[in-house]
Design a protein around this motif. Structure first.
Motif, short mmCIF file in Angstrom:
data_model
loop_
_atom_site.label_atom_id
_atom_site.label_comp_id
_atom_site.label_asym_id
_atom_site.label_seq_id
_atom_site.Cartn_x
_atom_site.Cartn_y
_atom_site.Cartn_z
N VAL A 99 2.35 -5.65 -0.13
CA VAL A 99 3.16 -6.87 -0.02
C VAL A 99 4.55 -6.54 0.52
O VAL A 99 5.15 -7.32 1.27
N ASN A 100 5.05 -5.36 0.16
CA ASN A 100 6.42 -4.98 0.53
C ASN A 100 6.50 -4.20 1.84
O ASN A 100 7.59 -3.73 2.21
N ARG A 101 5.39 -4.05 2.52
CA ARG A 101 5.42 -3.32 3.78
C ARG A 101 6.25 -4.05 4.84
O ARG A 101 6.15 -5.27 4.98
N THR A 102 7.05 -3.30 5.56
CA THR A 102 7.87 -3.89 6.63
C THR A 102 7.24 -3.69 8.00
O THR A 102 7.69 -4.28 8.98
N ASP A 103 6.18 -2.87 8.05
CA ASP A 103 5.53 -2.61 9.34
C ASP A 103 4.24 -3.42 9.51
O ASP A 103 3.51 -3.23 10.48
N ALA A 104 3.96 -4.32 8.56
CA ALA A 104 2.74 -5.13 8.63
C ALA A 104 3.09 -6.54 9.10
O ALA A 104 4.21 -7.02 8.91
N ASP A 105 2.08 -7.22 9.68
CA ASP A 105 2.35 -8.58 10.14
C ASP A 105 2.36 -9.57 8.97
O ASP A 105 1.96 -9.23 7.84
N GLU A 106 2.82 -10.77 9.25
CA GLU A 106 3.03 -11.77 8.18
C GLU A 106 1.74 -12.14 7.48
O GLU A 106 1.71 -12.31 6.26
N GLN A 107 0.65 -12.25 8.24
CA GLN A 107 -0.62 -12.63 7.63
C GLN A 107 -1.12 -11.58 6.65
O GLN A 107 -1.67 -11.90 5.59
N HIS A 108 -0.91 -10.32 7.00
CA HIS A 108 -1.28 -9.23 6.08
C HIS A 108 -0.52 -9.37 4.77
O HIS A 108 -1.12 -9.24 3.69
N VAL A 109 0.76 -9.62 4.86
CA VAL A 109 1.58 -9.77 3.66
C VAL A 109 1.13 -10.97 2.83
O VAL A 109 1.02 -10.89 1.59
N ILE A 110 0.83 -12.08 3.49
CA ILE A 110 0.36 -13.28 2.79
C ILE A 110 -0.95 -12.99 2.05
O ILE A 110 -1.13 -13.34 0.88
#
Length: 204
Positions: free
Chosen positions: A135-146
């Motif tokens: 969830v806290n990754r800054t190198d992942a896209d928004e959908q991955h975080v969602i």
């Protein structure tokens, strides 16, 4: 026993966080709890789980050397045996704790022993830690975080439900409404006298 799960979750989170201070499968951290106590066993249990989590990650590297993969697979097998042995030690703690409790006439058995439920609680702590990382990754896209945030919420809800179920089970065992019956995990493939691949080999 009323708040057993809260204490267990705190210890599991601590062990998982301690591992990640070193973040290596061969790292060693001294158990901060007194040997022979339930807290000591819970910390040991989670340490095994978090190390094995990372071993499972490593072995899935598509470029891993086959000999290295075999070495890790055998290490995972040993880890699973250590995990089983430790779960049984935790059940021994509860068997001793409740040895004077006389089950009521209508007492029933649970689908699993307290320690095997606690085993799942420990693994949940490791899952939650790593899903929170996603969830806290800054190198992942928004959908991955969602997607990962949704999964994290499910895991947190699962931990809440399982914690409540464990506390209820322990309370009811203490009240005689449930009773414990522990079946030892008779794993055959690790036993040279029970695994035909091992016992059929000629003695050298």
């Amino acid at each position: 026993m009323e708040n057993f799960s809260a204490n267990a979750n705190a210890i599991f989170d601590r062990a998982t966080q301690d591992y990640h201070l070193l973040n290596h499968v061969d790292a060693f951290m001294k158990n901060p709890f007194q040997s022979g106590t339930i807290d000591f066993l819970l910390y040991e249990k989670n340490w095994i789980d978090v190390v094995q989590w990372h071993l499972e990650d490593i072995i899935r590297d598509p470029d891993i050397d086959p000999f290295k993969a075999l070495e890790i697979k055998r290490r995972i097998d040993r880890s699973n045996q250590e995990r089983t042995d430790l779960v049984e030690k935790i059940d021994d703690y509860f068997l001793n704790l409740f040895k004077e409790v006389k089950p009521l006439p209508y007492a029933s058995i649970n689908t699993e022993s307290p320690a095997w439920a606690i085993d799942r609680l420990s693994i949940l702590a490791v899952k939650i830690y790593h899903m929170r990382d996603e969830v806290n990754r800054t190198d992942a896209d928004e959908q991955h975080v969602i997607n990962c945030r949704e999964k994290l919420n499910i895991l947190l809800n699962q931990r809440e439900d399982l914690s409540q179920a464990i506390d209820t089970l322990l309370r009811e065992i203490g009240e005689g409404k449930k009773y414990m019956k522990v079946y030892r995990q008779m794993k055959m493939y690790n036993d040279p006298s029970l695994n035909p691949v091992l016992y059929s080999k000629p003695i050298k």
